[in-house]
Design a protein around this motif. Structure first.
Motif, mmCIF file in Angstrom:
data_model
loop_
_atom_site.group_PDB
_atom_site.id
_atom_site.type_symbol
_atom_site.label_atom_id
_atom_site.label_comp_id
_atom_site.label_asym_id
_atom_site.label_seq_id
_atom_site.Cartn_x
_atom_site.Cartn_y
_atom_site.Cartn_z
ATOM 1 N N ASP A 38 0.823 -1.215 0.000
ATOM 2 C CA ASP A 38 0.000 0.000 0.000
ATOM 3 C C ASP A 38 0.856 1.263 0.000
ATOM 4 O O ASP A 38 0.591 2.204 -0.755
ATOM 5 C CB ASP A 38 -0.954 0.009 1.199
ATOM 6 N N CYS A 39 1.890 1.290 0.813
ATOM 7 C CA CYS A 39 2.767 2.466 0.857
ATOM 8 C C CYS A 39 3.581 2.587 -0.426
ATOM 9 O O CYS A 39 3.813 3.694 -0.917
ATOM 10 C CB CYS A 39 3.671 2.406 2.079
ATOM 11 N N ARG B 26 2.600 1.685 -3.414
ATOM 12 C CA ARG B 26 1.674 2.264 -4.416
ATOM 13 C C ARG B 26 1.519 3.764 -4.202
ATOM 14 O O ARG B 26 1.528 4.541 -5.156
ATOM 15 C CB ARG B 26 0.311 1.588 -4.321
ATOM 16 N N ALA B 27 1.349 4.168 -2.954
ATOM 17 C CA ALA B 27 1.192 5.603 -2.647
ATOM 18 C C ALA B 27 2.427 6.379 -3.072
ATOM 19 O O ALA B 27 2.308 7.481 -3.644
ATOM 20 C CB ALA B 27 0.913 5.793 -1.156
ATOM 21 N N GLU C 175 2.482 6.671 -6.844
ATOM 22 C CA GLU C 175 1.435 7.582 -7.330
ATOM 23 C C GLU C 175 1.662 9.020 -6.861
ATOM 24 O O GLU C 175 0.896 9.901 -7.184
ATOM 25 C CB GLU C 175 0.067 7.081 -6.873
ATOM 26 N N GLY C 176 2.721 9.208 -6.080
ATOM 27 C CA GLY C 176 3.056 10.558 -5.622
ATOM 28 C C GLY C 176 2.198 11.086 -4.502
ATOM 29 O O GLY C 176 2.084 12.289 -4.298
ATOM 30 N N ARG C 177 1.591 10.171 -3.752
ATOM 31 C CA ARG C 177 0.752 10.609 -2.629
ATOM 32 C C ARG C 177 1.551 10.736 -1.377
ATOM 33 O O ARG C 177 2.563 10.235 -1.150
ATOM 34 C CB ARG C 177 -0.393 9.617 -2.388
#
Length: 140
Positions: free
Chosen positions: A131-132, A134-135, A138-140
Motif C-alpha cells: 500500500d505504501c 503504491r502511494a 502515485e506521488g501521494r
C-alpha cells in the motif's frame, strides 16, 4: 523447537522462524553478489574502452555522423541509468541486511506495519508494504 525471530514496532509484532530469516539473508547476499559482479564487469569494459582509445589515439570509435553521436549519447545515458538503479538496489539490500541484524526486518518504513511475507519472498530488499509502495509511486 525452532528458534523464532521477532520484530516489534509500535505495538506490532512480526514473527519469523530463524530459517526463514536465513533464507532471506542468503537471497539478499546472492543478489548483492550478482549486482556487484555486473557493476564490476561494466566498469572493466568502460575502463578498457577508455584505455584503448587513449593508447591508440584511434578516432575510429568516435562517430562521424550526428545521428551516431546522438545514439552513442542515448546508449550512455541508458547505461548510466541502469548502473544507478543497480547501485540503489545494492543500497536497499544493504539496508535490508542491516534491518535483519537490528531486528527491524519486515516492517514498512512508512507506516511501520508488517510487510506481507509473499512480498518479502519476492523482494526481500523491499522497504515498504504494498500500500505504501503504491502511494509512493502515485506521488501521494
Amino acid at each position: 523447537m525452532t528458534e523464532l525471530y521477532t520484530v516489534q514496532a509500535e505495538g506490532r509484532t512480526i514473527t519469523f522462524e530463524q530459517d526463514e530469516i536465513q533464507t532471506y539473508k542468503r537471497k539478499l547476499l546472492a543478489k548483492r553478489h550478482e549486482l556487484l559482479e555486473t557493476l564490476e564487469q561494466v566498469r572493466a569494459v568502460a575502463q578498457r574502452q577508455s584505455a584503448e582509445a587513449d593508447e591508440t589515439g584511434d578516432l575510429s570509435s568516435v562517430p562521424f555522423h550526428q545521428a551516431d553521436i546522438g545514439t552513442e549519447h542515448f546508449e550512455q545515458e541508458i547505461n548510466l541509468q541502469h548502473l544507478e538503479r543497480e547501485q540503489q538496489l545494492i543500497a536497499d539490500i544493504d539496508n535490508a541486511l542491516e534491518k535483519i541484524q537490528s531486528r527491524r526486518f519486515g516492517l514498512c518504513e512508512v507506516d511501520h506495519k508488517p510487510i506481507a511475507k509473499e512480498r518479502l519472498e519476492a523482494l526481500p530488499w523491499t522497504r515498504y508494504c504494498i500500500d505504501c509502495q503504491r502511494a509512493i509511486e502515485e506521488g501521494r
